[in-house]
Design an enzyme around this catalytic site. Structure first.
Site, mmCIF file in Angstrom:
data_model
loop_
_atom_site.group_PDB
_atom_site.id
_atom_site.type_symbol
_atom_site.label_atom_id
_atom_site.label_comp_id
_atom_site.label_asym_id
_atom_site.label_seq_id
_atom_site.Cartn_x
_atom_site.Cartn_y
_atom_site.Cartn_z
ATOM 1 N N VAL A 185 0.858 -1.184 0.000
ATOM 2 C CA VAL A 185 0.000 0.000 0.000
ATOM 3 C C VAL A 185 0.892 1.231 0.000
ATOM 4 O O VAL A 185 1.797 1.350 0.843
ATOM 5 C CB VAL A 185 -0.905 0.007 1.256
ATOM 6 C CG1 VAL A 185 -1.781 1.252 1.279
ATOM 7 C CG2 VAL A 185 -1.760 -1.257 1.314
ATOM 8 N N CYS A 186 0.649 2.143 -0.928
ATOM 9 C CA CYS A 186 1.457 3.373 -0.984
ATOM 10 C C CYS A 186 1.261 4.166 0.307
ATOM 11 O O CYS A 186 0.135 4.515 0.677
ATOM 12 C CB CYS A 186 1.060 4.237 -2.172
ATOM 13 S SG CYS A 186 1.859 5.857 -2.130
ATOM 14 N N ILE A 187 2.349 4.466 0.976
ATOM 15 C CA ILE A 187 2.245 5.119 2.289
ATOM 16 C C ILE A 187 1.724 6.553 2.167
ATOM 17 O O ILE A 187 0.888 6.988 2.966
ATOM 18 C CB ILE A 187 3.600 5.050 3.046
ATOM 19 C CG1 ILE A 187 3.441 5.574 4.471
ATOM 20 C CG2 ILE A 187 4.710 5.791 2.318
ATOM 21 C CD1 ILE A 187 4.594 5.200 5.386
ATOM 22 N N GLY A 235 -1.913 6.374 1.384
ATOM 23 C CA GLY A 235 -2.605 5.773 2.515
ATOM 24 C C GLY A 235 -2.773 6.742 3.684
ATOM 25 O O GLY A 235 -3.876 6.905 4.209
#
Lengths: 130, 131
Positions: free
Chosen positions: A77-79, A82
């Protein structure tokens, strides 16, 4: 063949996540490897720990987790995408002083570099967008 | 490289990553998140090309400001592209013309690509990401 998926549609808002999951299952059924799924844009909501869809609808979060358990698929998941949208693992929740966390393993917060790496190191990267 | 060369396919832009940007600066996060991907790839040493297509050409318009919604806009990122060695900026000819724009309206020098040259452009990059 080694596949990676990029999922950019929010769960239950558009078809993208459902299509991505069906494609993911087809890939492994045909004997290919699905190493990585990267969630970006509204796709990050697929990782929401507290998602509680009605029982007679597919549970997308559980379906992704099952893919990880059965085939070892990384769920990245792209931080940046996110955090903006309220998806924080325990560590980020503590760092930002939040009372609870909304993302947990096997989903992992990671940088966008991992998307580029996945795209360049797999035979195919297939994008699912709304 | 000039537009004629690209249009006739005599010389085609090559690179590791082609990021296709199809959304305008305000109203959604598509453009910003697409540009972020390009910057990160460039920071990791990949050769990155950008193709501005559809409403994406509006990202290059001169005279932009931050939006009314308290968001930063994307013109700051466009200004930083050269710093990241992202110098291959391609614009879809049809997208520009159909919006009544010309390259003179844009912030930066770009190469204009005709539709017929697009398949080859996609083919010449190892990875294509669409935003």
């Amino acid at each position: 063949m080694r596949y990676a998926l990029l999922v950019q549609g929010g769960p239950y808002s558009s078809q993208a996540s459902h299509s991505a999951l069906r494609f993911a299952r087809a890939v492994v059924e045909r004997g290919h490897r699905l190493d990585t799924v990267f969630f970006y844009h509204d796709g990050v909501y697929n990782a929401a720990r507290l998602a509680a869809p009605p029982q007679d609808e597919p549970h997308l979060g559980d379906a992704w987790r099952m893919l990880h358990d059965e085939h070892g698929t990384e769920l990245l998941v792209c931080i940046a995408a996110g955090l903006r949208r309220g998806l924080l693992d325990e560590r980020e929740a503590a760092r930002h002083g939040k009372a609870g966390h909304s993302l947990e393993p096997p989903f992992e917060l990671t940088g966008l570099g991992q998307l580029v790496e996945a795209g360049l190191s797999h035979d195919r990267l297939i994008t699912f967008s709304p | 490289m000039n537009e004629t060369e690209i249009a006739t396919g005599e010389r085609v832009t090559e690179g590791d990553l082609l990021v296709i940007l199809r959304h305008s600066p305000h109203g959604s996060s598509w453009l910003r998140e697409g540009l972020d991907t390009a910057l990160v790839a460039a920071a990791f040493g990949q050769r990155v090309s950008l193709l501005f297509s559809g409403d994406g050409v509006l990202a290059l318009l001169d005279g932009q400001q931050a939006g009314a919604l308290g968001q930063k806009g994307t013109h700051g990122v466009i200004d930083m592209l050269a710093m990241y060695d992202i110098e291959t900026l391609l614009v879809d000819a049809h997208a520009l013309i159909s919006r009544g724009l010309s390259t003179e309206d844009l912030l930066l020098p770009v190469s204009v690509v005709e539709g017929a040259a697009l398949p080859k452009l996609l083919d010449q990059h190892r990875l294509v990401l669409n935003f």
